[in-house]
Design a protein around this motif. Structure first.
Motif, PDB file in Angstrom:
ATOM      1  N   THR A 148       0.550  -1.533   0.240  1.00 50.70           N
ATOM      2  CA  THR A 148      -0.211  -0.026  -0.001  1.00 50.70           C
ATOM      3  C   THR A 148       0.697   0.664  -0.121  1.00 50.70           C
ATOM      4  O   THR A 148       0.817   1.594  -0.575  1.00 50.70           O
ATOM      5  CB  THR A 148      -0.661  -0.178   0.931  1.00 50.70           C
ATOM      6  OG1 THR A 148      -2.231  -1.353   1.027  1.00 50.70           O
ATOM      7  CG2 THR A 148      -2.098   1.221   1.110  1.00 50.70           C
ATOM      8  N   ALA A 149       1.871   0.952   0.738  1.00 47.72           N
ATOM      9  CA  ALA A 149       2.965   2.376   1.111  1.00 47.72           C
ATOM     10  C   ALA A 149       3.901   2.725  -0.626  1.00 47.72           C
ATOM     11  O   ALA A 149       3.743   4.070  -1.069  1.00 47.72           O
ATOM     12  CB  ALA A 149       3.823   2.132   2.278  1.00 47.72           C
ATOM     13  N   HIS A 150       3.737   1.805  -1.389  1.00 43.60           N
ATOM     14  CA  HIS A 150       4.386   1.983  -2.624  1.00 43.60           C
ATOM     15  C   HIS A 150       3.308   2.422  -3.766  1.00 43.60           C
ATOM     16  O   HIS A 150       2.936   2.734  -5.024  1.00 43.60           O
ATOM     17  CB  HIS A 150       5.387   1.562  -2.829  1.00 43.60           C
ATOM     18  CG  HIS A 150       4.993  -0.003  -4.355  1.00 43.60           C
ATOM     19  ND1 HIS A 150       3.977  -1.109  -3.933  1.00 43.60           N
ATOM     20  CD2 HIS A 150       4.976   0.285  -5.459  1.00 43.60           C
ATOM     21  CE1 HIS A 150       3.959  -1.574  -4.594  1.00 43.60           C
ATOM     22  NE2 HIS A 150       4.828  -1.009  -6.210  1.00 43.60           N
ATOM     23  N   GLU A 151       2.177   2.008  -3.114  1.00 46.25           N
ATOM     24  CA  GLU A 151       0.701   1.674  -4.595  1.00 46.25           C
ATOM     25  C   GLU A 151       0.509   3.363  -4.379  1.00 46.25           C
ATOM     26  O   GLU A 151       0.414   3.803  -5.895  1.00 46.25           O
ATOM     27  CB  GLU A 151      -0.243   1.265  -3.571  1.00 46.25           C
ATOM     28  CG  GLU A 151       0.034  -0.390  -4.338  1.00 46.25           C
ATOM     29  CD  GLU A 151      -0.393  -0.447  -6.374  1.00 46.25           C
ATOM     30  OE1 GLU A 151      -0.938   0.122  -6.676  1.00 46.25           O
ATOM     31  OE2 GLU A 151       0.460  -1.712  -6.607  1.00 46.25           O
ATOM     32  N   ILE A 152       0.710   4.213  -3.406  1.00 49.18           N
ATOM     33  CA  ILE A 152       0.498   5.407  -3.583  1.00 49.18           C
ATOM     34  C   ILE A 152       0.711   6.571  -4.735  1.00 49.18           C
ATOM     35  O   ILE A 152       0.239   7.262  -5.018  1.00 49.18           O
ATOM     36  CB  ILE A 152       0.517   6.099  -2.169  1.00 49.18           C
ATOM     37  CG1 ILE A 152      -0.734   5.023  -1.221  1.00 49.18           C
ATOM     38  CG2 ILE A 152      -0.169   7.706  -2.074  1.00 49.18           C
ATOM     39  CD1 ILE A 152      -0.666   5.800   1.032  1.00 49.18           C
ATOM     40  N   PRO A 153       1.991   6.632  -4.032  1.00 45.76           N
ATOM     41  CA  PRO A 153       2.699   7.363  -5.474  1.00 45.76           C
ATOM     42  C   PRO A 153       2.625   7.040  -6.830  1.00 45.76           C
ATOM     43  O   PRO A 153       2.655   7.709  -7.653  1.00 45.76           O
ATOM     44  CB  PRO A 153       4.441   7.505  -4.580  1.00 45.76           C
ATOM     45  CG  PRO A 153       4.371   6.038  -3.610  1.00 45.76           C
ATOM     46  CD  PRO A 153       3.281   5.995  -3.521  1.00 45.76           C
ATOM     47  N   GLN A 154       2.130   5.546  -6.902  1.00 46.96           N
ATOM     48  CA  GLN A 154       1.802   4.646  -7.956  1.00 46.96           C
ATOM     49  C   GLN A 154       1.084   5.433  -8.606  1.00 46.96           C
ATOM     50  O   GLN A 154       0.578   5.809  -9.643  1.00 46.96           O
ATOM     51  CB  GLN A 154       2.148   3.262  -8.089  1.00 46.96           C
ATOM     52  CG  GLN A 154       2.185   2.769  -9.697  1.00 46.96           C
ATOM     53  CD  GLN A 154       1.536   1.733  -9.483  1.00 46.96           C
ATOM     54  OE1 GLN A 154       2.678   0.827  -8.280  1.00 46.96           O
ATOM     55  NE2 GLN A 154       0.793   0.475 -10.743  1.00 46.96           N
ATOM     56  N   GLU A 155      -0.214   5.287  -7.543  1.00 50.93           N
ATOM     57  CA  GLU A 155      -1.265   6.198  -8.447  1.00 50.93           C
ATOM     58  C   GLU A 155      -1.766   7.333  -8.519  1.00 50.93           C
ATOM     59  O   GLU A 155      -1.898   7.311  -9.466  1.00 50.93           O
ATOM     60  CB  GLU A 155      -2.876   5.089  -7.335  1.00 50.93           C
ATOM     61  CG  GLU A 155      -2.212   4.049  -6.583  1.00 50.93           C
ATOM     62  CD  GLU A 155      -2.962   3.010  -7.785  1.00 50.93           C
ATOM     63  OE1 GLU A 155      -3.760   4.156  -8.570  1.00 50.93           O
ATOM     64  OE2 GLU A 155      -2.903   1.712  -7.913  1.00 50.93           O
ATOM     65  N   ILE A 156      -1.115   8.452  -7.784  1.00 55.00           N
ATOM     66  CA  ILE A 156      -0.506   9.541  -7.906  1.00 55.00           C
ATOM     67  C   ILE A 156      -0.628   9.340  -9.805  1.00 55.00           C
ATOM     68  O   ILE A 156      -1.134  10.418 -10.046  1.00 55.00           O
ATOM     69  CB  ILE A 156      -0.151   9.944  -6.870  1.00 55.00           C
ATOM     70  CG1 ILE A 156      -0.366  10.302  -5.398  1.00 55.00           C
ATOM     71  CG2 ILE A 156       0.465  11.543  -7.677  1.00 55.00           C
ATOM     72  CD1 ILE A 156       0.712  11.206  -4.575  1.00 55.00           C
ATOM     73  N   GLY A 157       1.024   9.089 -10.373  1.00 49.65           N
ATOM     74  CA  GLY A 157       1.443   8.657 -11.386  1.00 49.65           C
ATOM     75  C   GLY A 157       0.035   8.609 -12.720  1.00 49.65           C
ATOM     76  O   GLY A 157       0.033   8.685 -13.678  1.00 49.65           O
ATOM     77  N   ASP A 158      -0.068   7.538 -11.310  1.00 50.02           N
ATOM     78  CA  ASP A 158      -1.345   6.374 -12.937  1.00 50.02           C
ATOM     79  C   ASP A 158      -2.610   7.808 -13.094  1.00 50.02           C
ATOM     80  O   ASP A 158      -3.410   8.222 -13.995  1.00 50.02           O
ATOM     81  CB  ASP A 158      -1.811   5.856 -12.363  1.00 50.02           C
ATOM     82  CG  ASP A 158      -0.910   4.769 -12.535  1.00 50.02           C
ATOM     83  OD1 ASP A 158      -0.063   4.811 -13.501  1.00 50.02           O
ATOM     84  OD2 ASP A 158      -1.222   3.651 -11.568  1.00 50.02           O
ATOM     85  N   PHE A 159      -3.050   8.056 -11.732  1.00 50.73           N
ATOM     86  CA  PHE A 159      -3.772   9.461 -11.822  1.00 50.73           C
ATOM     87  C   PHE A 159      -4.051  10.924 -12.573  1.00 50.73           C
ATOM     88  O   PHE A 159      -4.327  10.754 -13.246  1.00 50.73           O
ATOM     89  CB  PHE A 159      -4.580   9.906 -10.654  1.00 50.73           C
ATOM     90  CG  PHE A 159      -5.078  10.570 -10.595  1.00 50.73           C
ATOM     91  CD1 PHE A 159      -7.095   9.800  -9.368  1.00 50.73           C
ATOM     92  CD2 PHE A 159      -5.638  11.733 -10.112  1.00 50.73           C
ATOM     93  CE1 PHE A 159      -8.290  10.610 -10.033  1.00 50.73           C
ATOM     94  CE2 PHE A 159      -7.317  12.944 -10.187  1.00 50.73           C
ATOM     95  CZ  PHE A 159      -7.984  11.878 -10.086  1.00 50.73           C
ATOM     96  N   MET A 160      -2.080  11.359 -12.485  1.00 52.43           N
ATOM     97  CA  MET A 160      -1.865  12.495 -13.641  1.00 52.43           C
ATOM     98  C   MET A 160      -2.169  11.915 -14.775  1.00 52.43           C
ATOM     99  O   MET A 160      -2.438  12.920 -15.805  1.00 52.43           O
ATOM    100  CB  MET A 160      -0.535  12.675 -13.166  1.00 52.43           C
ATOM    101  CG  MET A 160      -0.978  13.140 -11.011  1.00 52.43           C
ATOM    102  SD  MET A 160      -1.937  14.560 -10.750  1.00 52.43           S
ATOM    103  CE  MET A 160      -1.552  15.756 -12.365  1.00 52.43           C
ATOM    104  N   ILE A 161      -2.206  10.597 -15.219  1.00 52.83           N
ATOM    105  CA  ILE A 161      -1.692  10.656 -16.635  1.00 52.83           C
ATOM    106  C   ILE A 161      -2.713  10.507 -17.205  1.00 52.83           C
ATOM    107  O   ILE A 161      -3.072  10.943 -18.118  1.00 52.83           O
ATOM    108  CB  ILE A 161      -0.852   8.902 -16.866  1.00 52.83           C
ATOM    109  CG1 ILE A 161       0.359   8.595 -16.231  1.00 52.83           C
ATOM    110  CG2 ILE A 161      -1.566   8.344 -18.512  1.00 52.83           C
ATOM    111  CD1 ILE A 161       1.041   7.995 -16.643  1.00 52.83           C
ATOM    112  N   LEU A 162      -4.129   9.694 -16.979  1.00 51.19           N
ATOM    113  CA  LEU A 162      -5.470   9.844 -16.846  1.00 51.19           C
ATOM    114  C   LEU A 162      -5.907  11.147 -16.766  1.00 51.19           C
ATOM    115  O   LEU A 162      -6.632  11.024 -18.204  1.00 51.19           O
ATOM    116  CB  LEU A 162      -6.615   9.000 -15.989  1.00 51.19           C
ATOM    117  CG  LEU A 162      -5.616   7.528 -15.653  1.00 51.19           C
ATOM    118  CD1 LEU A 162      -6.821   6.507 -14.818  1.00 51.19           C
ATOM    119  CD2 LEU A 162      -6.159   7.122 -16.853  1.00 51.19           C
ATOM    120  N   LEU A 163      -5.483  12.605 -15.893  1.00 52.65           N
ATOM    121  CA  LEU A 163      -6.124  13.350 -16.507  1.00 52.65           C
ATOM    122  C   LEU A 163      -5.355  13.854 -17.767  1.00 52.65           C
ATOM    123  O   LEU A 163      -6.048  15.182 -18.220  1.00 52.65           O
ATOM    124  CB  LEU A 163      -5.569  14.346 -15.453  1.00 52.65           C
ATOM    125  CG  LEU A 163      -6.698  13.574 -13.672  1.00 52.65           C
ATOM    126  CD1 LEU A 163      -6.238  14.803 -12.552  1.00 52.65           C
ATOM    127  CD2 LEU A 163      -8.160  13.316 -14.198  1.00 52.65           C
TER     128      LEU A 163
END
Length: 259
Positions: A148-163
């Motif tokens: 979960t700790a490493h998923e948060i920064p990864q998901e931030i990157g994914d979220f920004m790419i989708l935007l």
């Protein structure tokens, strides 16, 4: 709680929390917070790999050479998968989807590719979480926390790419939440299979350690070297140390909680 209940609860909660936290950071938080999260995630991953997962794998297998060989092979496998874009990460701000010239159909394809890769990644995470819980509940909790700790920064990157790819905020959040369900699917499938193949658990734990080491060393650490100034370096070292300390203290806390 039963082992299955722990697996489902931690897989579902960890995935949802990482996506929601990423959405909050991506929409509200300052950009430099992401680099702090990445440094902390590196410590959590390395701490979990070397202080918890790998020792359990060696103990369960009884063959240190065989276990470390599996870790070595796992690192090579993850390298090949990432090269083939089957395992797709976006941990740092300089990834493809953040380039200003990426737009239109090319940018939308980048967003779709990220989601496909992230879904596969989450599925594998679920398998690793299930394997850890089937070995030991404490180890399962530590593994889930590190993931979960490493998923948060990864998901931030994914979220920004989708935007950047043209998706609305609500659709980007929905897609990331849907992708996170792959963790539960992977965990349930692994639980059903590993129940009949308990001897495979040590090897999967070794692969879990390989995954954590590879993500920390190959994907995350190179991004930190883009900020070589003394102040940033000291912050990175302290946050990596904090991540390692969190895993160490979590072990003590979980032991006390579970008795």
């Amino acid at each position: 709680m039963s082992v299955l209940s722990w697996i489902v609860a931690m897989s579902l909660t960890g995935g949802a929390l990482s996506v929601l936290a990423a959405a909050v950071f991506a929409l509200k938080a300052k950009a430099h917070w992401v680099s702090h999260l990445i440094s902390y995630a590196i410590g959590a991953l390395l701490g979990a790999a070397f202080l918890e997962v790998l020792p359990h794998a060696i103990t369960a297998n009884g063959d240190a050479v065989g276990t470390t060989a599996t870790v070595l092979g796992g690192i090579l496998i993850f390298f090949v998968l990432e090269k083939l874009v089957l395992w797709r990460h976006c941990h740092v701000e300089s990834c493809e989807g953040h380039e200003p010239h990426a737009h239109g159909h090319e940018n939308r394809r980048s967003g779709l590719l990220i989601m496909v890769g992230d879904t596969f990644h989450n599925f594998v995470d679920g398998i690793l979480i299930a394997a850890a819980f089937m070995e030991d509940i404490r180890l399962g909790i530590i593994t889930a926390l590190a993931i979960t700790a490493h998923e948060i920064p990864q998901e931030i990157g994914d979220f920004m790419i989708l935007l950047h790819s043209g998706y609305s905020k609500s659709r980007a959040l929905a897609f990331n939440l849907f992708s996170s369900l792959a963790t539960v699917v992977g965990a349930l499938m692994a639980y059903a299979a590993l129940g009949k193949m308990q001897t495979a658990v040590p090897a999967l734990l070794a692969l879990a350690a390989a995954s954590m080491i590879y993500v920390a060393v190959a994907d995350l650490i190179p991004g930190l070297h883009k900020r070589p100034e003394i102040k940033a370096t000291v912050q990175q070292i302290l946050l990596i140390g904090a991540g390692i300390a969190t895993i160490f203290l979590s072990h003590r806390t979980i032991d006390h909680f579970l008795g």
